[in-house]
Design a protein around this motif. Sequence first.
Motif, PDB file in Angstrom:
ATOM      1  N   ASP A  56       8.357   6.519  -6.162  1.00 24.27           N
ATOM      2  CA  ASP A  56       8.777   6.009  -4.858  1.00 24.27           C
ATOM      3  C   ASP A  56       8.708   4.489  -4.791  1.00 24.27           C
ATOM      4  OD1 ASP A  56       9.296   8.554  -3.935  1.00 24.27           O
ATOM      5  OD2 ASP A  56       7.325   8.814  -3.011  1.00 24.27           O
ATOM      6  N   ASP A  57       8.537   3.829  -5.942  1.00 24.33           N
ATOM      7  CA  ASP A  57       8.508   2.366  -5.968  1.00 24.33           C
ATOM      8  C   ASP A  57       9.418   1.827  -7.071  1.00 24.33           C
ATOM      9  OD1 ASP A  57       7.015   3.033  -8.192  1.00 24.33           O
ATOM     10  OD2 ASP A  57       5.108   2.315  -7.372  1.00 24.33           O
ATOM     11  N   HIS A  58      10.598   2.437  -7.203  1.00 24.28           N
ATOM     12  CA  HIS A  58      11.636   1.991  -8.134  1.00 24.28           C
ATOM     13  C   HIS A  58      11.213   2.069  -9.594  1.00 24.28           C
ATOM     14  CE1 HIS A  58      13.071   0.274  -4.327  1.00 24.28           C
ATOM     15  NE2 HIS A  58      14.282   0.239  -4.861  1.00 24.28           N
ATOM     16  N   GLY A  59      10.233   2.904  -9.897  1.00 23.05           N
ATOM     17  CA  GLY A  59       9.830   3.093 -11.278  1.00 23.05           C
ATOM     18  C   GLY A  59       8.658   2.259 -11.728  1.00 23.05           C
ATOM     19  N   ALA A  60       8.026   1.519 -10.804  1.00 28.26           N
ATOM     20  CA  ALA A  60       6.823   0.770 -11.182  1.00 28.26           C
ATOM     21  C   ALA A  60       5.689   1.732 -11.531  1.00 28.26           C
ATOM     22  CB  ALA A  60       6.397  -0.168 -10.049  1.00 28.26           C
ATOM     23  N   THR A  61       5.590   2.834 -10.786  1.00 26.50           N
ATOM     24  CA  THR A  61       4.606   3.883 -11.067  1.00 26.50           C
ATOM     25  C   THR A  61       5.290   5.231 -10.852  1.00 26.50           C
ATOM     26  OG1 THR A  61       3.796   3.944  -8.772  1.00 26.50           O
ATOM     27  CG2 THR A  61       2.690   2.428 -10.295  1.00 26.50           C
ATOM     28  N   TRP A  62       4.660   6.278 -11.379  1.00 28.82           N
ATOM     29  CA  TRP A  62       5.233   7.613 -11.307  1.00 28.82           C
ATOM     30  C   TRP A  62       4.184   8.602 -10.801  1.00 28.82           C
ATOM     31  CZ3 TRP A  62      10.396   8.426 -12.338  1.00 28.82           C
ATOM     32  CH2 TRP A  62      11.085   7.324 -12.887  1.00 28.82           C
ATOM     33  N   SER A  63       4.635   9.732 -10.304  1.00 24.83           N
ATOM     34  CA  SER A  63       3.738  10.738  -9.739  1.00 24.83           C
ATOM     35  C   SER A  63       2.637  11.097 -10.730  1.00 24.83           C
ATOM     36  CB  SER A  63       4.531  11.990  -9.353  1.00 24.83           C
ATOM     37  OG  SER A  63       5.245  12.510 -10.462  1.00 24.83           O
ATOM     38  N   ASP A  64       1.462  11.451 -10.190  1.00 30.99           N
ATOM     39  CA  ASP A  64       0.298  11.719 -11.028  1.00 30.99           C
ATOM     40  C   ASP A  64       0.442  12.981 -11.861  1.00 30.99           C
ATOM     41  OD1 ASP A  64      -0.996   9.460 -10.194  1.00 30.99           O
ATOM     42  OD2 ASP A  64      -2.132  10.464  -8.605  1.00 30.99           O
ATOM     43  N   GLN A  65       1.340  13.869 -11.484  1.00 31.02           N
ATOM     44  CA  GLN A  65       1.544  15.072 -12.273  1.00 31.02           C
ATOM     45  C   GLN A  65       3.031  15.321 -12.470  1.00 31.02           C
ATOM     46  OE1 GLN A  65       0.043  17.842  -8.937  1.00 31.02           O
ATOM     47  NE2 GLN A  65       1.575  19.118  -9.992  1.00 31.02           N
TER      48      GLN A  65
END
Length: 681
Positions: free
Chosen positions: A181-190
């Motif tokens: 949800d931040d343009h690919g800076a981070t990804w869901s934990d699972q």
Amino acid sequence: ADPRYIPGGRVIVTGGYACQPYCVVLNASSAVSRPSDGPASAPSSADTPRPRPSASEARSTGGKHAAATGGDGEGGGSMWTCVMTYNTESYVEGAPGEHMVSMQTRDQGKSWSPLTTLEAFSTTTTAQVSAYGSIGARPDGSRLFAYWIQNVGNVSHIPNAAPSATFRADMLGQFVWRFSDDHGATWSDQHYVIPVPERAIDRNNTWMGGVQIMWQVDHMKITPNGSSLFGFTKIGKYPIGAPEEIYFMHSGNLLSEPDPTKVAWEMWPSGDHGVEAIGGTTSDPSGITEEPHVVPLTSINAYAVVFRTSQGYLGYSRSAEGDPTAQWRASAPAQYLPPPVGDDWLARFPNASGLKNPRGPISPKRQSNGVVLMTFYNNAGFGKFAQHTALSDRNHMWLTAGHEVAGELRFTQPELLLYDRNRSYGHGYPDILTDGGAYFITETYKSKPGAEAKTHAVPTQLVQLLYAQRTLATVALRGLVAALKAGATLSLPAGTLPDFRTYPTYRYGFSIDVWVGGAGVSGGVPHGPADANAAGWSALTTAMDHDGTQTVALEQHQNGTARLTLTDKAGRLGVGWTDPVCSAQLASSGPHYLAVVVDGGPRMVLWVVDGHLCDGGPMGSGGWAAGWSLFDDAFGDVGGGAGNLTLSVGSGVKGGRLYSTALHTSESIGNWRAEYGKTNL
């Protein structure tokens, strides 16, 4: 510089293994960026196995973050977020250490953020290996989705074999996905599993259904009703052997459902068999049908799929109108558009209008104008699959434009898009990106001594000519030197013809197009070098150097075959011929349009006959693997030195032109159409 020259591209990563650098182009006004000054850098070292950081860890350890202000960098406020299969440990496909990563660029590939690991991985085993992913986004860019195949069951051997830490396990297991949800800076934990139903091919595979063997290289497609879709291959024999069948995973709510646990998936078609190989998988278990790309059609409520085969052609199938869950049509070679004027002369030859391709990757992507741009290789293969050859059948990448005609996807004649003068290098797994009206290709070389993943700007004129090819009907003026008339002798200034030891301008080379009569005979058996002095040849155009040395000779045999002979000042020869199908057309009742294009970038000779880029002719009936040919990289001057040139035009020429540039395929077709049917030819 030649923008088609692969070593000149912008580097994403080098070394190790890299595959499928697939991207989405986003408005970066609210994105989070990770500044970098060059190629993407690998995640920092850690003990084996290397875990994927949690979202909170990624946010705190990924480097300095700053909200983008828009308008910065070459991208004009856009940002590309990409995913890729990557391995720093080895260039060998499927080796331990292979895993999925993501990265970002704000300047159209000049610099990249550090790589973000999407899944835990090991550098010593292939347990949990993740590979061959793609990326998609909601239309507003508020959520991104990445998906791939993963060895979630830690499979380490085939049945009745001993476990192995290096067992290739990158095309089996389950499809999984994460979101950002931040343009690919981070990804869901699972990650979340995409449930793939079992079919007959699974129940009869190497594990007899205990493990699913499959992978995907498609790009996420958004259907007209806002659902998402991708195609994939089910494999019968580990690791990548026939029989194979194509299926499609469809989600009606992936793009709209905020809760990932509520995303629903279904598989098309719903029967016990998917899209089969050309000729049928069940009747011919040796058929290869893999790496599909699904294309939602807009003229009718149906879907097309284009895929690679082992038969020298791209495969093509289409769903039933209004019901993609029903069995899809029998596969056949993908087809070129018929000639826009005159008769469909290619129809006289079985499969002559099929798009040639080795067992190599393609990349069709629909553009905002509705046209489907697609990369492919325009040859039928030069050797056995996955074996090293002196000329790789993935060395030259071509671009074509797909149009919907009567509910089918049909393609224009192609243009050369990318090439590498290291002819043993094969490049592939591209993505086609548009950003601010410009076009880009991402691609990768993925073999020894190490990967080279790059981005390339595509010349806008090349794309625009492809878009216009169906209707282009004007004579090209770019690089026009002289009109040709039967019996004429022209004096040309020094440098009119090229010195191929240099490459001073884009599309450096020359082109000759002529109108010739036809003998009204069938045949067209090509004459090779041994027949150079045989009876029946007549000169169309001949260029002589100031010292009386022949440098360029375009001739035609009475059976229709055209031949070009280049002689440089060191006496080196370069020779090319029209293929059997183009030769047969030239032998039939005319007049006929013949163009030869000598492209100094790839050192390539190409032929266009009556609106068709000669591609070697049908496989299995005397056809060649390709219709283009290459001359030696050391080949030199055919007229670029001091002194004037003399060009003589043969009596059989009914009109034509000399150009001091390598014409585009589309320009040659425009010349043909502009003069087709003229009574003065």
